[in-house]
Design an enzyme around this catalytic site. Structure first.
Site: not given
Length: 348
Positions: A107, A118, A94, A121
């Site tokens: 981004c 993590c 994405e 996330c």
């Protein structure tokens, strides 16, 4: 036995010229094809409309062209656009277009999934399938740039490597992609407008310094002592805060490039004034330009929550009182899971 086809985008313009001469074509065909490969984001040889059908067929027999394509697009109420990209073999990743009045920021992702796990996330809960190749990363940027032109009538102004994956664990492809993005025969974007964000791979941060890169660097810190950072970011086991401070100082000494600390505030975990004190100590050991305080965006797998607004304000004011250049980054695209930490290829 048939020869193994080469990815056409690994060829330079000069190598393409040699190829066309070798198959009895005029040299200028190379520039036509090169422009299709890099300046106009097309996904197949068939889309190269000023090339004859026979020559397009010849190209498809001699080369592969594994371009990314847009699988789905979602539009947020705040103008943010999230795209899910599909690779030639069907993997998904994405990227997000984040528009403001002054900037149009892409981004982008560097891996399909992530290996760092993590805890806060969504991408960290996915399996890492593979690294994106340099031309696939370039495609993400080119396709998001096309979106920006179509929707906002403006080119991208900035790129942040803050999507899926750890850029420094795909070092070679990320640097090659940035070289092409910033090249005159690519997108021509200044590397000063590109930021690579890392969860903290000390050895590779030093490598960036040795390579004298021109782009900015952001460190995802998110906790200001090793005990807390270890709880939420397993990479801290092998890359503790002291090793990252040393690596960032080395990077700055070699490049003089801008360094930012990224710090997501989690309720009752890293949002006290004691945490702020520890963050200030780290900030003072590195020539960092900025601390980006980031709003936490809840995900279904994690138990973290967002602090109350008063707590965020108190943390921010405490940093400012102690002469820390801090900025609160409000999340964009939350309603389409496009905000920081939310990318997870949902809706396959």
């Amino acid at each position: 036995m048939s020869k193994r086809q080469q990815n056409i985008r690994t060829l330079s313009l000069a190598e393409l010229e040699d190829y066309f001469l070798s198959v009895g074509e005029k040299k200028f065909r190379a520039k036509q094809v090169y422009d299709w490969l890099w300046l106009k984001p097309v996904q197949s040889f068939d889309a190269m409309s000023n090339i004859s059908k026979d020559l397009r067929q010849q190209l498809s027999e001699d080369f592969t062209f594994p371009a990314l394509s847009i699988d789905t697009t979602q539009h947020s109420s705040d103008g943010t656009i999230k795209s899910r990209f599909r690779t030639i073999e069907g993997h998904l990743t994405e990227g997000v277009l984040i528009p403001t009045e002054e900037r149009k920021t892409a981004c982008v992702s560097s891996q399909i999934g992530c290996s760092l796990s993590c805890k806060f996330c969504a991408t960290g809960y996915l399996e890492r399938k593979r690294n994106l190749s340099f031309d696939e990363i370039y495609d993400e940027v080119a396709l998001i740039n096309q979106q920006s032109l179509e929707v906002f009538d403006k080119k991208l102004t900035n790129i942040v490597f803050m999507g899926m994956g750890e850029p420094l664990l795909n070092y070679k492809n990320v640097l090659a992609a940035i070289d092409k993005i910033s090249a005159p025969d690519g997108l021509g974007m200044s590397p000063r407008r590109i930021t690579v964000s890392t969860a903290g791979v000390a050895k590779q941060i030093k490598h960036l310094g040795d390579d004298k890169v021109k782009f900015k660097l952001a460190l995802s810190l998110h906790a200001a002592n090793d005990k807390k950072r270890h709880e939420i970011m397993p990479i801290n086991d092998t890359n503790n805060i002291q090793s990252l401070i040393e690596a960032l100082n080395y990077f700055y000494k070699q490049t003089k490039n801008e360094i930012t600390f990224e710090y997501i505030l989690f309720n009752n975990f890293n949002d006290s004034l004691e945490d702020a004190d520890e963050l200030i100590k780290i900030y003072r050991q590195v020539p960092a330009d900025l601390v980006n305080l980031i709003e936490y965006n809840p995900i279904e797998f994690a138990k973290f929550t967002k602090p109350a607004e008063e707590k965020v304000d108190a943390f921010m004011q405490y940093l400012e009182k102690h002469k820390v250049n801090a900025r609160l980054r409000r999340s964009r695209g939350k309603d389409i899971d496009a905000a920081c930490g939310q990318l997870a290829n949902k809706g396959k």
